[in-house]
Each structure stands twice: as structure tokens, then as C-alpha cells.
Design an enzyme around this catalytic site. Structure first.
Site, PDB file in Angstrom:
ATOM      1  N   ASP B 243     -25.870 -22.877  21.868  1.00  0.00           N
ATOM      2  CA  ASP B 243     -24.771 -21.935  23.316  1.00  0.00           C
ATOM      3  C   ASP B 243     -24.504 -19.965  22.161  1.00  0.00           C
ATOM      4  OD1 ASP B 243     -22.145 -22.183  25.293  1.00  0.00           O
ATOM      5  OD2 ASP B 243     -24.335 -21.663  25.658  1.00  0.00           O
ATOM      6  N   ASP B 369     -21.087 -26.690  31.129  1.00  0.00           N
ATOM      7  CA  ASP B 369     -20.036 -27.340  30.496  1.00  0.00           C
ATOM      8  C   ASP B 369     -18.719 -27.775  30.817  1.00  0.00           C
ATOM      9  OD1 ASP B 369     -20.028 -23.077  30.672  1.00  0.00           O
ATOM     10  OD2 ASP B 369     -20.295 -24.212  28.459  1.00  0.00           O
TER      11      ASP B 369
END
EC number: 3.4.23.-
Lengths: 229, 451
Positions: B243, B369
Site C-alpha cells: 500500500d 482499510d
């Protein structure tokens, strides 16, 4: 060892802290953040102190029970000192944040005063400390079992709940006193807070009359709060 | 202040479901197309020092509120996952089945073999995610919006019907509730259809948020069940590194996606972002001739969901025939065309620019997330021997990581990865609490020490 015990002990241990949260903190997002950051700082201090204790345990002879108990007491005192160090560190962080906010805003004051931050930070420390002491005990109380079947005290749950309550409130008060002492540079206040904390941790280790100690705690905390009104 | 178009980037994960892992602030004005003009057509505001300071202070001031607006859904998602893990034993049972993306088994004889297998599993999973992200970026770059929409539609269909059916079945089994298929079909049908409508079309904001939380929780539960131990931890670590790289490196796929969306002035994939405020339903027209000129700058409360770019077939610029007739009656014949409207709009406006309320500025967090945060906390509650202490520690660590990420967002004002800080804190606290703090707290509890 029933649902009744679970709810009873849960409300005793966390009731006041929860109501303090709901009525004073939940409305203001900044206070919620300060609360959770306070909990985080307490957690960090616990982590480091348990690391030290763990190393000392591993380095010593695990058969010697006397030594283990002494190491545990050492661990407790070290943990208390480290908690106060982290409380100071959190104070410094909050001061920096306040200064930053005050510098930017139009008015001279920031959105939250140091006293309020002290209260919230203390409550954060207290809630986390209480949660860590009590939650596993609470979850065990839901299950089947008999308390004190091997000759220990029957009042384990209730005393644990009362002690957790006392500790939570004490942390809150100590937070206020500590920050006040740091603000006004009254070092004797800080020393008093640290020694009170050590005293409380030590008292619990050495006495078996828990209700007595609980009374002591309430007395000390309320008297210290009264001084600064 | 520069324009900040909010983006949320999709990331691919198993079963066609995605995770998008970005947070951005979204000043409302960039979403609002004022009278048909794109936001970038506004003249840049000249800010004086005081205005800049005020803006900065406003940023910090609303930062706290928006942190809380994300704390609440993240907490809810985690609570749902932890509650399910603790009560429904299905999600902690390992019945030997694994996802096809993690083919290697972990019940090997030696520790070394197990480590190797888990690393291979994690590598395969991450490369699947990388490949699918690249496919997504390519599709987006070449404007194959229909394909992407269809993909998202299918994956949400799967989640809302099939996975929730399994979940409901397991809950009924746990609590020994007798249920007939007819009622069950009715419940699942309603749940799923309302979910699809809320997420992909229009719906009340709170309902849409609730559905997004539920599907994130379902996905996290699937991961907790089907990923073996060490693989799961390695994947968490690897995905936060990925990420970080994908969003911040200049050639990272997610950064390319974000920049492409910025150039085109479009929001990305609204069905995969949790948005804390209402998203204004405005034109995201593909072509210049289909500009939706809304003469009602205030959207209704129910137009909450931003829809992916759709062409508006016949655009009369909001001037309904009745209104046009009335004007012609009063002012004489006139014709409102695209060009005439644009010309008028180009004239300097005497009106002051509409004020933004604080509520307009929302913050968005990708569903990926949510999924990975909940997966971490769920695994902590499922497998940690420290039990509730570990769960609590991971919870606080993740919230603080999110807080720090949002603080960085307020400072840097561009798309940031939301996973690295929180997952790092979460992992550190999980292993530290489980191995160091737990024995300490156990000893303290036995001897009734209170610190």
C-alpha cells in the site's frame, strides 16, 4: 459466576468511568482523541515495563519462587515509574499541541484548556489501566465455576471490581494533579503523585484487606482533589 | 487552497471483491459543479496570510471531527467482527479448506517448512492483488467503466447475498434458532436488494454506511476463516508495504490511478469507499456535450450516493419546459443552449461563492482499510492467548494509527495510504501484548497487584 456477577462487577468497575465519558467527553471530538491517545501512552508504558520484567524473568532462575515474587514486585514498581514518565511525556506532547493550536487561531486561547486535557488524559490512563486489569476477569466471571473453591477469598470478583474502580478514578485525579504540578513547576506535587501511585501499588501488594485499601484510596484521592479547588 | 479531488482507489482482492485503501479529505467544493462549470475553471483565490491561517486552523479544527467520523465506523466494524468471532465458532474452525490463492498448507512437520509455505502463500496472494490492481488501472485508463462497474456489481452481489446467507445460517446454528427457507429467502432477498440499491445507486447515507460496514465485516470474517495463521500475518505486513509503495511511489499503480482521476476530474468507484458525509450527486459526464447543469445547487437529502460516470442523455440544463415557457412568456423568446449557458457562466459572477459548511468536507476511507483493520483485530481475538487484553491493545493501536494517518493527511493534503501506520502499530502491539504483557498481567492478577 453468573451473568449477574458479570454485570454487577462490570458496572462497578466501569460505571463511573463510562458515565464520565458519556457526559463530558463523548460530545467533543478533540477530547475523544486525547482520551484514546492517553490510553495509547499508558499501553506503551505497560509494554516497555513488561518487556523489562520479561527479560528479568527469563534471565533468572524460574524455580526460585521467592525470586520470582521479588522480580514481580520490582516489575510493579518499575511499571509505576514508567507510567509516570509516560504521563510526563504525554504532558509535553499535549503542551506542544496546545501551543500549535493557540498560535494559529485568532483568539489567544485554544479550544481546550490544560486542565481539561489533564482530566481527559488522566481518564484515558485510568480507563486503559482498568480495562487491562478487569476485562479478562470479567470474561471469566461469565463462565461456570466457583470462586475460592481452593481456599482463596470468595470476594475476588467484587474486590477486583472495586480496585479497578479506585484505580481508574485515581489515575484521573493523578492526571489532573500531575499536569497542574508541571504547569506551575511545583515539583513536590509531581513527587507526591508518583509516591502516591507507588504507595497504592505497594499497599495492594502487602495487604489482604482490600476493602480497607479501597477506603484509603478514596480518601487520598478526594482529599487531594479538594486541595486544588 | 489547491483543488483536492478526492479519490479512493480500488484494490483487488479475492473473489472479485476489492479493497481500496486510501483516505483523503474531500472539500465539498471540488465535488460541486457550480452552474455547470468544472471546479478547475474557477479563478484561483488569492489568499492573504490571515485567510491561510484561518484555513489551516479550519483544517485542524475539522480534523478532530473527521477523525471521530472515521473512528466510529471502524470501531463498529471491529465490534461486529469480534462479536461474531467470539460467539459464532464457525469462523474460527479450521476445516482444512483454504482459498485457491493460498494453496500451500501450514500443517507441516518442521517449522522451516511452515515458514516457507506461509511466505509462498503470502507472495501468491500479494501478486494476485498487484495483478488485479494493474488490470484495474489499465481498465480505468482506457475508460472501460462498464467493465469495472460490472465487476464491482458482481462482487457486491456475491457479498450481499451469498456470504450474508452463510453468515446468517451460522448465527442461527449458534443460537439454535429454527428457520424455514421461505422466511430466510425473504430476509436475504430484502437485505441483498436494498444493499445493492444503497451502494450502487441512491440511498440514505446512514444506510449506505451501514451496508458498507457490514460487507467489510463479512469480508474480514472470510479472511479470518480461510487464511492460515502465519500466512495471515505475513499478508497483513506485506499488504501495508505494498500500500505504501503503490500510493507514494511515482510509478505506483494506485498513484497513477489517482492522478488519472485528477486529470479527468472524476471521482473513482464510489461503491468502494466509505464516505463520512453525503456525496453530491452531480455530473460526471463522459463527454462535453452532456453537461448536467443543475440550477438547484442544493441537492436533496436522498441523493446521497455518487454514481459512477453516466452519460446524461437529454440535458436541458435544468430549465424544465414549464419554466422555459414561463420565461418566454415574460421575457420574450429565448433559447438556452449549451453554448449560451456556458457563455453566461463565464461572465464574472456577482454572487459571492457559496459558503461551504463544515459538513461538506468529508473524509473517505477505502473499504480495504476497514477489511484489514477488522481482520487484524478479529485474528487477535480469535487466536491470542492474551485474549481480551490483546484485542483491546490492537484496537487502540489501530485507532491511534488512523488518527496519525489523518493528521498526516491534514498536513500533506494528498491521497495517503491508510494501512501502513495502523497495521504496523497493530502488529507490534499484537505480538508484544501476546508474548510480553500477557504473562505480566496474569502474574499481577494472580497476586492481585494493581498498577
Amino acid at each position: 459466576m453468573t451473568v449477574a456477577v458479570f454485570f454487577g462487577c462490570a458496572f462497578i468497575a466501569f460505571g463511573p468511568a463510562f458515565s464520565l465519558f458519556v457526559f463530558t467527553i463523548a460530545r467533543d471530538p478533540l477530547r475523544v482523541i486525547i482520551l484514546i491517545a492517553g490510553a495509547f501512552f499508558w499501553l506503551l508504558s505497560l509494554l516497555l515495563s513488561s518487556l523489562v520484567w520479561f527479560i528479568s524473568i527469563k534471565a533468572s532462575n524460574s524455580q526460585d519462587l521467592r525470586l520470582q515474587r521479588d522480580l514481580l514486585i520490582f516489575g510493579v514498581f518499575f511499571s509505576v515509574l514508567l507510567q509516570e514518565v509516560f504521563r510526563f511525556a504525554y504532558y509535553r506532547l499535549l503542551r506542544k499541541a496546545t501551543e500549535g493550536l493557540a498560535a494559529i487561531s485568532d483568539e489567544d486561547t485554544s479550544a481546550i484548556s490544560v486542565r481539561q486535557m489533564a482530566y481527559v488524559a488522566g481518564l484515558g490512563f485510568g480507563i486503559m489501566s482498568g480495562a487491562f486489569s478487569m476485562i479478562n476477569v470479567l470474561s471469566d466471571s461469565l463462565g461456570p465455576g466457583t470462586v475460592g473453591i481452593f481456599g482463596d477469598s470468595q470476594y475476588y470478583f467484587i474486590t477486583a471490581a472495586l480496585m479497578t474502580l479506585a484505580l481508574t478514578l485515581l489515575h484521573t485525579f493523578w492526571g489532573v494533579l500531575f499536569f497542574e504540578g508541571c504547569e506551575k513547576s511545583r515539583w513536590w506535587v509531581i513527587a507526591a503523585v508518583v509516591s502516591l501511585h507507588l504507595l497504592v501499588a505497594g499497599l495492594v501488594s502487602f495487604t489482604w484487606t482490600h476493602t480497607f485499601t479501597v477506603h484509603i484510596h478514596y480518601f487520598t484521592s478526594t482529599s487531594s482533589q479538594l486541595r486544588f479547588r | 487552497m489547491a483543488d483536492h479531488v478526492e479519490h479512493a482507489v480500488n484494490n483487488v482482492s479475492v473473489d472479485g471483491t476489492e479493497g481500496s485503501r486510501h483516505t483523503e479529505t474531500s472539500p465539498g467544493r471540488t465535488e460541486v459543479e457550480l452552474n455547470g462549470q468544472p471546479p478547475t475553471a474557477r479563478p484561483p483565490l488569492v489568499l492573504t496570510d490571515t485567510e491561510e491561517d484561518e484555513d489551516e486552523e479550519l483544517t485542524l479544527k475539522y480534523g478532530a471531527k473527521h477523525v471521530i467520523m472515521l473512528f466510529i465506523p471502524v470501531t463498529l466494524c471491529m465490534v461486529v467482527v469480534v462479536a461474531t468471532i467470539k460467539s459464532v465458532s464457525f469462523y474460527t474452525q479450521k476445516d482444512g479448506q483454504q482459498l485457491i490463492y493460498t494453496p500451500f498448507r501450514e500443517d507441516t512437520e518442521t517449522v522451516g517448512q511452515r515458514a516457507l509455505n506461509s511466505m509462498l502463500n503470502a507472495a501468491i496472494m500479494i501478486s494476485v492483488i498487484v495483478v488485479m490492481t494493474l488490470v484495474l488501472v489499465v481498465l480505468y485508463k482506457y475508460r472501460c467503466y462498464k467493465v469495472i462497474q460490472g465487476w464491482l456489481f458482481f462482487s457486491n452481489l456475491l457479498l450481499l447475498f451469498f456470504f450474508s446467507f452463510i453468515y446468517l445460517g451460522e448465527v442461527f446454528k449458534t443460537y439454535n434458532v429454527a428457520m424455514d427457507y421461505l422466511t430466510l429467502a425473504l430476509i436475504i432477498w430484502n437485505f441483498g436488494v436494498v444493499g445493492m440499491i444503497c451502494i450502487h445507486w441512491k440511498g440514505p447515507l446512514r444506510l449506505q454506511q451501514a451496508y458498507l460496514i457490514m460487507i467489510s465485516a463479512l469480508m474480514a470474517l472470510v479472511f479470518i476463516k480461510y487464511l492460515p495463521e502465519w500466512t495471515a500475518w505475513l499478508i497483513l505486513a506485506a499488504i501495508s508495504v505494498y500500500d505504501l509503495l503503490a500510493v507514494l511511489c511515482p510509478k505506483g499503480p494506485l498513484r497513477i490511478l489517482v492522478e488519472t482521476a485528477q486529470e479527468r476530474n472524476e471521482p473513482i468507484f464510489p461503491a468502494l469507499i466509505y464516505s463520512s458525509t453525503m456525496v453530491w450527486l452531480f455530473n460526471m459526464a463522459d463527454s462535453a456535450e452532456t453537461r448536467n447543469n443543475s440550477s438547484h445547487p442544493v441537492p436533496e437529502q436522498e441523493n446521497q450516493v455518487a454514481v459512477a460516470p453516466m452519460a446524461q442523455p437529454d440535458d436541458d440544463g435544468g430549465f424544465t419546459p414549464a419554466w422555459v415557457d414561463q420565461q418566454q412568456h415574460q421575457l420574450g423568446p429565448m433559447q438556452s443552449t449549451e453554448d449560451s449557458r456556458r457563455e453566461i457562466q463565464e461572465l464574472p459572477s456577482a454572487r459571492p461563492p457559496p459558503e461551504e459548511d463544515e459538513e461538506e468536507r468529508g473524509v473517505k476511507l477505502g473499504l480495504g482499510d476497514f477489511i484489514f483493520y477488522s481482520m487484524l483485530v478479529g485474528k487477535a481475538s480469535a487466536t491470542a492467548s492474551g485474549d481480551w487484553n490483546t484485542t483491546l491493545a490492537c484496537f487502540v493501536a489501530i485507532l491511534i494509527g488512523l488518527c496519525l494517518t489523518l493528521l498526516l493527511l491534514a498536513i500533506f493534503k494528498k491521497a495517503l495510504p491508510a494501512l501502513p501506520i495502523s497495521i504496523t502499530f497493530g502488529l507490534v502491539f499484537y505480538f508484544a501484548t501476546d508474548n510480553l504483557v500477557r504473562p505480566f498481567m496474569d502474574q499481577l492478577a494472580v497476586h492481585q497487584f494493581y498498577i
